[in-house]
Design a protein around this motif. Structure first.
Motif, PDB file in Angstrom:
ATOM      1  N   ARG A 204       2.430   1.771  -3.370  1.00 14.88           N
ATOM      2  CA  ARG A 204       1.443   2.295  -4.339  1.00 14.88           C
ATOM      3  C   ARG A 204       1.196   3.779  -4.098  1.00 14.88           C
ATOM      4  NH1 ARG A 204      -0.963  -2.756  -4.208  1.00 14.88           N
ATOM      5  NH2 ARG A 204      -2.270  -2.276  -2.401  1.00 14.88           N
ATOM      6  N   GLU A 205       0.985   4.120  -2.826  1.00 17.23           N
ATOM      7  CA  GLU A 205       0.683   5.519  -2.492  1.00 17.23           C
ATOM      8  C   GLU A 205       1.834   6.438  -2.894  1.00 17.23           C
ATOM      9  OE1 GLU A 205       0.718   6.342   1.746  1.00 17.23           O
ATOM     10  OE2 GLU A 205       1.149   8.429   1.204  1.00 17.23           O
ATOM     11  N   LEU A 206       3.060   6.046  -2.541  1.00 17.23           N
ATOM     12  CA  LEU A 206       4.201   6.934  -2.792  1.00 17.23           C
ATOM     13  C   LEU A 206       4.567   6.971  -4.271  1.00 17.23           C
ATOM     14  CD1 LEU A 206       5.993   6.018   0.496  1.00 17.23           C
ATOM     15  CD2 LEU A 206       5.255   8.310  -0.136  1.00 17.23           C
ATOM     16  N   SER A 207       4.387   5.835  -4.969  1.00 19.00           N
ATOM     17  CA  SER A 207       4.627   5.837  -6.424  1.00 19.00           C
ATOM     18  C   SER A 207       3.649   6.774  -7.110  1.00 19.00           C
ATOM     19  CB  SER A 207       4.475   4.430  -7.004  1.00 19.00           C
ATOM     20  OG  SER A 207       5.499   3.615  -6.510  1.00 19.00           O
ATOM     21  N   ALA A 208       2.381   6.767  -6.634  1.00 18.70           N
ATOM     22  CA  ALA A 208       1.368   7.642  -7.241  1.00 18.70           C
ATOM     23  C   ALA A 208       1.734   9.105  -7.010  1.00 18.70           C
ATOM     24  CB  ALA A 208      -0.006   7.331  -6.650  1.00 18.70           C
ATOM     25  N   ARG A 209       2.215   9.422  -5.815  1.00 18.39           N
ATOM     26  CA  ARG A 209       2.630  10.807  -5.536  1.00 18.39           C
ATOM     27  C   ARG A 209       3.815  11.194  -6.426  1.00 18.39           C
ATOM     28  NH1 ARG A 209       0.362  12.885  -0.846  1.00 18.39           N
ATOM     29  NH2 ARG A 209      -0.314  11.301   0.664  1.00 18.39           N
ATOM     30  N   LEU A 210       4.755  10.276  -6.587  1.00 18.43           N
ATOM     31  CA  LEU A 210       5.922  10.539  -7.437  1.00 18.43           C
ATOM     32  C   LEU A 210       5.458  10.819  -8.873  1.00 18.43           C
ATOM     33  CD1 LEU A 210       9.106  10.461  -7.445  1.00 18.43           C
ATOM     34  CD2 LEU A 210       8.906   8.102  -8.216  1.00 18.43           C
TER      35      LEU A 210
ATOM     36  N   ARG B 293       6.641  -1.207   8.355  1.00 16.45           N
ATOM     37  CA  ARG B 293       5.182  -1.414   8.466  1.00 16.45           C
ATOM     38  C   ARG B 293       4.400  -0.577   7.441  1.00 16.45           C
ATOM     39  NH1 ARG B 293       6.812  -0.450  13.452  1.00 16.45           N
ATOM     40  NH2 ARG B 293       5.433   1.335  13.640  1.00 16.45           N
ATOM     41  N   PRO B 294       3.111  -0.269   7.717  1.00 14.33           N
ATOM     42  CA  PRO B 294       2.281   0.299   6.643  1.00 14.33           C
ATOM     43  C   PRO B 294       2.875   1.582   6.065  1.00 14.33           C
ATOM     44  CG  PRO B 294       0.926  -0.185   8.577  1.00 14.33           C
ATOM     45  CD  PRO B 294       2.342  -0.420   8.971  1.00 14.33           C
TER      46      PRO B 294
ATOM     47  N   GLU C 201       0.847  -1.216   0.000  1.00 12.06           N
ATOM     48  CA  GLU C 201       0.000   0.000   0.000  1.00 12.06           C
ATOM     49  C   GLU C 201       0.871   1.250   0.000  1.00 12.06           C
ATOM     50  OE1 GLU C 201      -0.501  -2.295   2.915  1.00 12.06           O
ATOM     51  OE2 GLU C 201      -1.372  -3.435   1.266  1.00 12.06           O
ATOM     52  N   SER C 202       1.906   1.194   0.840  1.00  9.34           N
ATOM     53  CA  SER C 202       2.836   2.309   0.934  1.00  9.34           C
ATOM     54  C   SER C 202       3.516   2.554  -0.412  1.00  9.34           C
ATOM     55  CB  SER C 202       3.881   1.960   1.996  1.00  9.34           C
ATOM     56  OG  SER C 202       4.280   3.081   2.675  1.00  9.34           O
TER      57      SER C 202
END
Ligand SMILES: [Zn+2]
Length: 555
Positions: A518-524, A554-555, A515-516
């Protein structure tokens, strides 16, 4: 199973409290083991080290040996790499290469090992530059390598700090470190490089605001130090402060130490951050090591490496773009600037440190003051901030100066008269012992880095050992070790390279949740010119990946 016995040497192993104790060191399959209980046990190979000084292999906590700015410097300095004494020709199984202040990749490994160093940390790699830096690490033989990943001007970090979201800072740090397969976290002039890249006003104080992100250097560095500690990384935040190299910067250095009080922090190349005076009046330049070293002496959790300046020609290179710009203007030499998208930047320029130059002479003295005024040698590590203050090849000269007040006085005598009143160096009679040299060149840096298998000769340590012939000429003694052993293999014998095994890449293994990622790749992806799928390295991008710690993000 192969065994090596280093027999009858004078062992100096500060971590295991051995100070000139005659004994044997046994290495089995690359690791140090307790000597066998059977007195008749024989090893496959034995080094007769009687009369010699036996120390763990050297560990460099702060150096620049790979990545885009190092290569920019290599390209920029052809004039430094011509001439027979600047070239290593191919011989036996060894590769050719050039020397100068920024040696080529193979030569870097040969030269470090030739000095008895077996581990070096590159202190400034942006996440986007990690792929190339790891490829270069693979071409630097003989030493184990690790990298510190630049985060102090990273947009995703600055965003998370602006949101006052420590949990997001922590996740971003873990993801960036994992993506780069780095070992630790570095902050360089936090926010100040970003501001300079955008053409904003200079960040000079801890509470100056970084445009667009509405954060201050204080916010960024405290958030990063907290994230590093919460994650439990082996090495504390590795910090390059504000106003590097500027007269009067000691006040911001002290303020930075105070801002981080109670947290673990390693202050890089502290010599360049310890200046009195004011930027517009160079004649007022002076040493302010006193109050800063006093602070380090009085507080736990804070360590420094020195960034010693030595006289001669070298190349300055820093991730601190504004400082690179300032230096290039000051020196009027050619220079190179490089911005790393959303992450950082750098500046590179040649520099000659001259003993007749008042400022350079003081820089030399200020570095030595640091070594001599920090009471506990475990808190201060040898560095020249290679190649910024000098090449790492100058380490034997620094050792000689630390061990001899006479030698320091001889150099002082040829410096400008005015220097003497601006530094306390002349009053410092302390002379380092061999044990203290072993602390600042191997045991201490290994402890500061949190590398449990480095910098000592106890069972379980890596079989990295340097054996010196005692010599009153300390420079010669430390420049030409009699033997160097790497992972149980004899790589230097009678001062000559014998073999060049590859060395490993040390990194911190992190659990980053899908999840982490995915979230950070999307922000990038929101701001990057490249596809996030191309960001992030895998183990097969590294030369002999060797985790030194496993950390739960962790998450
Ligand atoms: Zn540096």
């Amino acid at each position: 199973m192969s065994t090596l016995k280093i027999a009858g040497g004078r062992i100096i192993d500060p971590r295991n409290r051995a100070d000139d104790v005659v004994g044997d060191v046994w290495i089995q399959d690359g690791r140090i083991v307790a000597p066998p209980t059977d007195a008749d046990a024989r090893a496959d190979r034995t080094i007769d080290a009687r009369g010699c000084i036996v120390m763990p292999g050297g560990v460099d906590v702060h150096s620049h040996v790979a990545g885009s700015k190092v290569n920019a410097a290599r390209i920029m300095r052809p004039e430094e790499r011509r001439g027979e004494d600047r070239v290593m020709r191919r011989w036996r199984d060894f590769r050719s290469g050039t020397i100068g202040s920024v040696p080529s990749s193979f030569t870097t490994g040969y030269l470090y090992a030739g000095l008895g160093y077996t581990t070096a940390v590159d202190a400034a790699i942006p996440p986007l530059g990690a792929r190339q830096a790891h490829a270069e690490f693979a071409d630097v033989p003989l030493i184990d390598k690790a990298m510190l990943v630049l985060m102090g001007n990273n947009h995703l970090i600055l965003d998370a700090v602006r949101e006052r979201d420590p949990e997001r800072v922590r996740r971003t740090v873990a993801w960036l470190l994992d993506s780069a397969k780095g070992f630790g976290v570095k902050a360089v002039n936090p926010g100040g490089v970003e501001q300079w890249k955008l053409g904003g006003s200079r960040i000079a104080q801890w509470d100056d605001c970084v445009d667009h992100f509405e954060v201050t250097p204080r916010d960024v560095v405290v958030a990063l130090a907290d994230a590093v500690d919460t994650l439990g990384l082996p090495h504390p935040l590795h910090f390059h402060g504000l106003n590097l190299g500027l007269p009067g910067n000691w006040e911001q250095t002290l303020e930075g130490m105070q801002a981080l009080d109670g947290r673990r922090v390693h202050m890089a190349h502290i010599q360049f951050h310890s200046y009195g005076g004011t930027p517009d009046r160079p004649a007022d330049f002076g040493s302010e090591v006193g109050p800063l070293a006093g602070y380090v002496n009085a507080h736990e959790g804070i360590t420094v490496d020195v960034g010693q300046v030595m006289f001669g020609e070298t190349t300055s290179m820093t991730a601190d773009g504004p400082t690179g710009h300032y230096l290039a203007n000051l020196l009027g030499r050619k220079w190179y600037n490089h911005d790393v998208e959303q992450e950082d930047g750098c500046g590179v320029s040649p520099i000659v440190y001259e003993d007749r130059n008042f400022i350079h002479a003081l820089q030399w003295a200020i570095g030595l003051e640091w070594f001599l005024r920090v009471d506990d040698p475990w808190k201060v590590a040898m560095s020249t901030d290679h190649p910024n203050g000098a090449s790492f090849r100058a380490y034997p000269d620094v050792v000689a100066l630390l061990m001899s007040k006479n030698l320091r006085d001889e150099v002082m005598a040829r410096l400008p008269e005015k220097v003497r009143s601006r530094t306390s160096l002349g009053d410092l009679s302390r002379e380092y012992t061999l044990r203290e040299i072993a602390v600042v060149t191997r045991a201490g840096p290994a402890r500061i880095l949190g590398l449990d298998r480095k910098g000592h000769l106890g069972p379980g340590a890596d079989g990295d050992v340097t054996i010196y012939m005692p010599d009153d000429d300390r420079r010669r003694m430390f420049a030409f070790p009699r033997w160097v052993v790497k992972g149980g293999e004899i790589i230097v014998e009678v001062g000559e390279l014998r073999s060049a095994p590859g060395g490993v890449t040390l990194f911190t293994e992190l659990d980053v949740s899908p999840e982490s990622r995915r979230e950070l790749s999307a922000r990038l992806a929101e701001g990057a010119s490249f596809h996030p799928a191309n960001f992030g390295l895998r183990f097969d991008d590294l030369a002999s990946p060797t985790p030194v710690a496993r950390v739960g993000a962790r998450p």
